[in-house]
Design a protein around this motif. Structure first.
Motif, PDB file in Angstrom:
ATOM      1  N   ILE A 137       0.845  -1.203   0.000  1.00 13.66           N
ATOM      2  CA  ILE A 137       0.000   0.000   0.000  1.00 13.66           C
ATOM      3  C   ILE A 137       0.876   1.247   0.000  1.00 13.66           C
ATOM      4  O   ILE A 137       1.814   1.354   0.797  1.00 13.66           O
ATOM      5  CB  ILE A 137      -0.892   0.052   1.269  1.00 13.66           C
ATOM      6  N   LEU A 138       0.550   2.181  -0.884  1.00  5.59           N
ATOM      7  CA  LEU A 138       1.107   3.524  -0.777  1.00  5.59           C
ATOM      8  C   LEU A 138      -0.033   4.451  -0.357  1.00  5.59           C
ATOM      9  O   LEU A 138      -0.992   4.637  -1.111  1.00  5.59           O
ATOM     10  CB  LEU A 138       1.688   4.004  -2.115  1.00  5.59           C
ATOM     11  N   VAL A 139       0.062   4.980   0.862  1.00  6.77           N
ATOM     12  CA  VAL A 139      -0.927   5.961   1.304  1.00  6.77           C
ATOM     13  C   VAL A 139      -0.507   7.313   0.731  1.00  6.77           C
ATOM     14  O   VAL A 139       0.604   7.785   0.986  1.00  6.77           O
ATOM     15  CB  VAL A 139      -1.021   6.040   2.840  1.00  6.77           C
ATOM     16  N   VAL A 140      -1.369   7.889  -0.093  1.00  5.04           N
ATOM     17  CA  VAL A 140      -1.093   9.198  -0.674  1.00  5.04           C
ATOM     18  C   VAL A 140      -2.030  10.213  -0.030  1.00  5.04           C
ATOM     19  O   VAL A 140      -3.251  10.067  -0.106  1.00  5.04           O
ATOM     20  CB  VAL A 140      -1.275   9.164  -2.211  1.00  5.04           C
ATOM     21  N   ALA A 141      -1.434  11.203   0.623  1.00  5.41           N
ATOM     22  CA  ALA A 141      -2.233  12.275   1.220  1.00  5.41           C
ATOM     23  C   ALA A 141      -2.307  13.402   0.199  1.00  5.41           C
ATOM     24  O   ALA A 141      -1.323  14.109  -0.046  1.00  5.41           O
ATOM     25  CB  ALA A 141      -1.603  12.740   2.518  1.00  5.41           C
ATOM     26  N   THR A 142      -3.472  13.510  -0.434  1.00  5.63           N
ATOM     27  CA  THR A 142      -3.589  14.413  -1.573  1.00  5.63           C
ATOM     28  C   THR A 142      -4.177  15.764  -1.172  1.00  5.63           C
ATOM     29  O   THR A 142      -4.522  15.977  -0.017  1.00  5.63           O
ATOM     30  CB  THR A 142      -4.383  13.737  -2.707  1.00  5.63           C
ATOM     31  N   LYS A 143      -4.232  16.674  -2.136  1.00  6.76           N
ATOM     32  CA  LYS A 143      -4.656  18.067  -1.902  1.00  6.76           C
ATOM     33  C   LYS A 143      -3.716  18.730  -0.898  1.00  6.76           C
ATOM     34  O   LYS A 143      -4.116  19.598  -0.119  1.00  6.76           O
ATOM     35  CB  LYS A 143      -6.126  18.145  -1.468  1.00  6.76           C
ATOM     36  N   SER A 144      -2.451  18.296  -0.887  1.00  5.47           N
ATOM     37  CA  SER A 144      -1.489  18.831   0.088  1.00  5.47           C
ATOM     38  C   SER A 144      -1.122  20.276  -0.221  1.00  5.47           C
ATOM     39  O   SER A 144      -0.504  20.942   0.604  1.00  5.47           O
ATOM     40  CB  SER A 144      -0.234  17.956   0.148  1.00  5.47           C
ATOM     41  N   ASP A 145      -1.532  20.774  -1.404  1.00  5.58           N
ATOM     42  CA  ASP A 145      -1.361  22.213  -1.675  1.00  5.58           C
ATOM     43  C   ASP A 145      -2.189  23.068  -0.720  1.00  5.58           C
ATOM     44  O   ASP A 145      -1.959  24.267  -0.588  1.00  5.58           O
ATOM     45  CB  ASP A 145      -1.737  22.529  -3.136  1.00  5.58           C
ATOM     46  N   LYS A 146      -3.155  22.432  -0.038  1.00  5.02           N
ATOM     47  CA  LYS A 146      -4.027  23.179   0.876  1.00  5.02           C
ATOM     48  C   LYS A 146      -3.468  23.299   2.292  1.00  5.02           C
ATOM     49  O   LYS A 146      -4.096  23.913   3.146  1.00  5.02           O
ATOM     50  CB  LYS A 146      -5.406  22.511   0.960  1.00  5.02           C
ATOM     51  N   ILE A 147      -2.327  22.646   2.564  1.00  5.48           N
ATOM     52  CA  ILE A 147      -1.732  22.819   3.901  1.00  5.48           C
ATOM     53  C   ILE A 147      -0.284  23.294   3.748  1.00  5.48           C
ATOM     54  O   ILE A 147       0.345  23.063   2.717  1.00  5.48           O
ATOM     55  CB  ILE A 147      -1.770  21.516   4.756  1.00  5.48           C
ATOM     56  N   SER A 148       0.223  23.953   4.771  1.00  6.18           N
ATOM     57  CA  SER A 148       1.582  24.498   4.653  1.00  6.18           C
ATOM     58  C   SER A 148       2.594  23.385   4.922  1.00  6.18           C
ATOM     59  O   SER A 148       2.361  22.488   5.741  1.00  6.18           O
ATOM     60  CB  SER A 148       1.771  25.662   5.616  1.00  6.18           C
ATOM     61  N   LYS A 149       3.719  23.469   4.226  1.00  7.13           N
ATOM     62  CA  LYS A 149       4.748  22.433   4.355  1.00  7.13           C
ATOM     63  C   LYS A 149       5.224  22.296   5.801  1.00  7.13           C
ATOM     64  O   LYS A 149       5.587  21.211   6.238  1.00  7.13           O
ATOM     65  CB  LYS A 149       5.937  22.749   3.451  1.00  7.13           C
ATOM     66  N   GLY A 150       5.207  23.407   6.531  1.00 10.63           N
ATOM     67  CA  GLY A 150       5.618  23.383   7.938  1.00 10.63           C
ATOM     68  C   GLY A 150       4.778  22.445   8.791  1.00 10.63           C
ATOM     69  O   GLY A 150       5.199  22.025   9.864  1.00 10.63           O
ATOM     70  N   LYS A 151       3.564  22.131   8.286  1.00 15.81           N
ATOM     71  CA  LYS A 151       2.684  21.252   9.069  1.00 15.81           C
ATOM     72  C   LYS A 151       2.679  19.813   8.563  1.00 15.81           C
ATOM     73  O   LYS A 151       1.944  18.968   9.083  1.00 15.81           O
ATOM     74  CB  LYS A 151       1.250  21.796   9.035  1.00 15.81           C
ATOM     75  N   PHE A 152       3.477  19.524   7.551  1.00 13.65           N
ATOM     76  CA  PHE A 152       3.459  18.177   6.957  1.00 13.65           C
ATOM     77  C   PHE A 152       3.716  17.087   8.003  1.00 13.65           C
ATOM     78  O   PHE A 152       3.011  16.084   8.037  1.00 13.65           O
ATOM     79  CB  PHE A 152       4.493  18.066   5.828  1.00 13.65           C
ATOM     80  N   ASN A 153       4.733  17.283   8.845  1.00 13.49           N
ATOM     81  CA  ASN A 153       5.063  16.232   9.825  1.00 13.49           C
ATOM     82  C   ASN A 153       3.898  15.935  10.757  1.00 13.49           C
ATOM     83  O   ASN A 153       3.573  14.781  11.023  1.00 13.49           O
ATOM     84  CB  ASN A 153       6.284  16.634  10.664  1.00 13.49           C
ATOM     85  N   LYS A 154       3.276  17.015  11.217  1.00 16.54           N
ATOM     86  CA  LYS A 154       2.159  16.855  12.150  1.00 16.54           C
ATOM     87  C   LYS A 154       0.988  16.118  11.469  1.00 16.54           C
ATOM     88  O   LYS A 154       0.421  15.169  12.034  1.00 16.54           O
ATOM     89  CB  LYS A 154       1.722  18.253  12.596  1.00 16.54           C
ATOM     90  N   TYR A 155       0.676  16.525  10.246  1.00  9.89           N
ATOM     91  CA  TYR A 155      -0.427  15.876   9.529  1.00  9.89           C
ATOM     92  C   TYR A 155      -0.098  14.419   9.219  1.00  9.89           C
ATOM     93  O   TYR A 155      -0.954  13.538   9.334  1.00  9.89           O
ATOM     94  CB  TYR A 155      -0.752  16.647   8.245  1.00  9.89           C
ATOM     95  N   GLU A 156       1.147  14.177   8.838  1.00  7.06           N
ATOM     96  CA  GLU A 156       1.552  12.801   8.511  1.00  7.06           C
ATOM     97  C   GLU A 156       1.404  11.890   9.727  1.00  7.06           C
ATOM     98  O   GLU A 156       0.836  10.794   9.621  1.00  7.06           O
ATOM     99  CB  GLU A 156       2.994  12.775   7.994  1.00  7.06           C
ATOM    100  N   SER A 157       1.885  12.334  10.887  1.00  3.32           N
ATOM    101  CA  SER A 157       1.774  11.467  12.073  1.00  3.32           C
ATOM    102  C   SER A 157       0.326  11.213  12.421  1.00  3.32           C
ATOM    103  O   SER A 157      -0.039  10.108  12.830  1.00  3.32           O
ATOM    104  CB  SER A 157       2.430  12.061  13.328  1.00  3.32           C
ATOM    105  N   ASN A 158      -0.494  12.250  12.268  1.00  2.00           N
ATOM    106  CA  ASN A 158      -1.902  12.084  12.615  1.00  2.00           C
ATOM    107  C   ASN A 158      -2.594  11.081  11.687  1.00  2.00           C
ATOM    108  O   ASN A 158      -3.319  10.184  12.144  1.00  2.00           O
ATOM    109  CB  ASN A 158      -2.604  13.445  12.571  1.00  2.00           C
TER     110      ASN A 158
END
Ligand SMILES: Nc1nc2c(ncn2[C@@H]2O[C@H](COP(=O)(O)OP(=O)(O)OP(=O)(O)O)[C@@H](O)[C@H]2O)c(=O)[nH]1
Ligand SMILES: [Mg+2]
Length: 194
Positions: A137-158
């Motif tokens: 499985i590759l989990v792809v979190a899409t529409k990532s243009d809608k969140i700031s890169k600074g929050k990527f780690n936090k969103y990924e862990s969640n």
């Protein structure tokens, strides 16, 4: 992969209509409107080859896209769209289950979730189910243009926490069909699993 040649060979609702030439297949699953058709278009460098829509429920059959005569992308109808009838939802469920559980050519599944939101119960069930069948499985979190890169780690862990992500057979990638972010990484994963 630099894609020059794509045909949509066929739409199928049952196994007798799947392609018979034995090429490897990568399926795309996810909630209705999450961006499966947009991801397909980005990967194959076409604007609207896989029909996209702001109306959920656009894709209603398994659509097999022949990519460079090397593999098929299988665009699967979105789940969890409340406005399709119960009967239609059951038919989609059966169609997807038949495909995922019986298809020898299936090498892996790209499972799309919306980067901005917690995975839904349907997303979690789909992830657990694919995991149960030992499908890469590759989990792809899409529409990532809608969140700031600074929050990527936090969103990924969640997202990983809610899915019960298992890094033994799963990978994770942020993606955007607007900016093409993550396109090369998604291709790399697909090529590694062909
Ligand atoms: N901002 C942004 N919008 C996106 C992205 N991907 C898709 N969209 C938009 O989301 C909507 C749904 O996209 P589709 O690709 O049609 O979604 P789908 O998962 O194929 O939907 P179904 O076929 O109904 O299951 C469209 O309005 C797209 O333009 C993205 O990465 N960023
Ligand atoms: Mg679609």
């Amino acid at each position: 992969m630099d894609v020059h040649n794509v045909d949509m060979v066929m739409s199928a609702v049952s196994a007798s209509q799947y392609p018979t030439d034995g090429k490897p297949e990568i399926a795309l699953v996810g909630r209705s409107n999450v961006g499966k058709s947009s991801l397909t278009n980005t990967l194959i460098q076409r604007k609207n080859f896989a029909r996209t829509s702001s109306q959920p429920g656009k894709t209603q059959t398994l659509n097999f896209y022949n990519v460079e005569d090397k593999l098929y992308f299988v665009d699967v109808p979105g789940y969890g769209y409340a406005k399709v009838s119960k009967k239609q939802r059951e038919e989609f469920g059966r169609m997807i289950e038949e495909y995922i559980t019986s298809r020898k050519q299936l090498r892996g599944v790209v499972s799309l979730v919306d980067a901005r939101h917690e995975p839904s119960d349907d997303d979690v069930s789909m992830y657990e189910w694919l995991h149960f069948y030992n499908i890469p499985i590759l989990v792809v979190a899409t529409k990532s243009d809608k969140i700031s890169k600074g929050k990527f780690n936090k969103y990924e862990s969640n997202i990983k926490r809610v899915l019960g992500f298992d890094s033994d057979d799963s990978d994770f990638q942020f993606f955007s069909s607007e900016t093409k972010y993550g396109k090369d990484q998604v291709w790399q994963w697909i090529e590694a699993h062909m």
